[in-house]
Design a protein around this motif. Sequence first.
Motif: not given
Lengths: 296, 296
Positions: A178-200
């Motif tokens: 439940l938590h991995s969906c409800k709060t975890g997923a957007l936090i992960r997507a936030s970090v991943q957004t930065g990762a994509i911008i930074g060409k990880a």
Amino acid sequence: MNIKSYLEEKRLQVEKTLENILPPAEGPLADHFSAMRYSLFAGGKRIRPILAMAAAESLESDPAPYLPLITGLELIHTYALIHDDLPAMDDDELRRGKPTCHKIFGEAAAILAGDGMLSYAFELLSDRDLTAGLPDEDRILIIQTISRAIGPKGMVGGQALDIANEDRKISFETLRFLHSCKTGALIRASVQTGAIIGKAGDDQFHALSEYANRIGLAFQIVDDLLDVEGNPEKLGKSTGADLARRKSTYPAHLGLEETHKLARKTVEDAIDAIKSFDRNAEPLREIARYIYYRDS
Amino acid sequence: MNIKSYLEEKRLQVEKTLENILPPAEGPLADHFSAMRYSLFAGGKRIRPILAMAAAESLESDPAPYLPLITGLELIHTYALIHDDLPAMDDDELRRGKPTCHKIFGEAAAILAGDGMLSYAFELLSDRDLTAGLPDEDRILIIQTISRAIGPKGMVGGQALDIANEDRKISFETLRFLHSCKTGALIRASVQTGAIIGKAGDDQFHALSEYANRIGLAFQIVDDLLDVEGNPEKLGKSTGADLARRKSTYPAHLGLEETHKLARKTVEDAIDAIKSFDRNAEPLREIARYIYYRDS
């Protein structure tokens, strides 16, 4: 580094960007824009856009040109809060010490403020002029990453599961899902957004995603702890709500002491996930520590 | 051409696509998926995706490979209906002759079914594998076009204005603005989605947008007429609701006869907007005529 001044500096960048990109409360739709602005500017640590910035910086990339896109994450977070607070959901009257959106503007206007904010986030994400320089392929990947994270198999699904199980005792496994969906997923997507911008690269993207999974978990555990031990004044909301609703929480499952241990361990795991990163990842490491030592 | 069999053929393509792309009602989130599926498969003419298909065809482009993206338009339309029907909004108990989503699943689950569907639409739009072959630039333009159309300055803004003015007499000008946001914007974005898929030149894009503006208007005028003159059984909802709510409508402003005249004129204007198009635009022309002669 001083994490508090880092967070404050970034927070101000987010505030300024939000101020610039949101429609002013004018014209025939002034009331609708007012409701959106009220909730967006009712405070907030802006941790999701800050995570995206810190992730980009960890890859030696400057996130500044992409701030309008990055702040879309805060719009999405705020939309979720508005809808979570609704009478049909958690029925909360206070959020960050202020009356919730529906208490001020009414239920219909609050639902629509959330709806409008979600769509507006995608306007910001897809605006090639506002954040020029981002390759089209990366922009699409960011939109896909975020929309998956917040949809029926992510944030909204988690909230649906939470609501459906409000008065039930759920298994520890279900609680984690439940938590991995409800709060975890957007936090992960936030970090991943930065990762994509930074060409990880693939390994870097994977490490940052692991980092994100763990801080997402830490965030939730600490939230549960604050509901038991926190100071209502600093939190801007009453504590004990989870207990009153007989919600499944980490302290309820593990007890307070074990929950504290788990929180500290999860923070260490997060830091460990990015151990191959150099000093540019220091803000990410400090944010992970800050999650456990925050008091609101 | 036979417009009824054209619409039926396309409708079946949309149904099949929806069936394939929606998550089955299984696993821990089965209830959430069920609520989404219930509303999506409760009938519906699928006119928005069909308009996108017809617009692509008018430019000699085959929309079939892009159906998963195109059906995202129907998810967005359905999300809007679910939220419009909520107790805090129009408080409707029936939609297409069936109990509305919140009557079956409860208010919280219905809000979340709408939220999930909106996010899922953007998942579909941004999935480069699901609709391979669409240039990235065009995909981003479609996402931007749709998100703008449905956001605070479009569909959601129109609904906010509608709710805020429910018991008030509004000017004819405000009524037109309201409709152009609430129903017109998504219809225009649907046609524009097809235009982008069909690689419309500037003039063609402009003509198709004009066509869309006019059928969007015609659609709303006919809706108002059906609420006065329609057959509740065919409509699947009770009539007279607008009058009961003292809603501003075209018949209330212009009288029935003038409203009919305006509807016919608006349909002719729509057809006129695409007069430079060849016989491939015949479905678009027939759809415009069909809007006036439909009975549900």
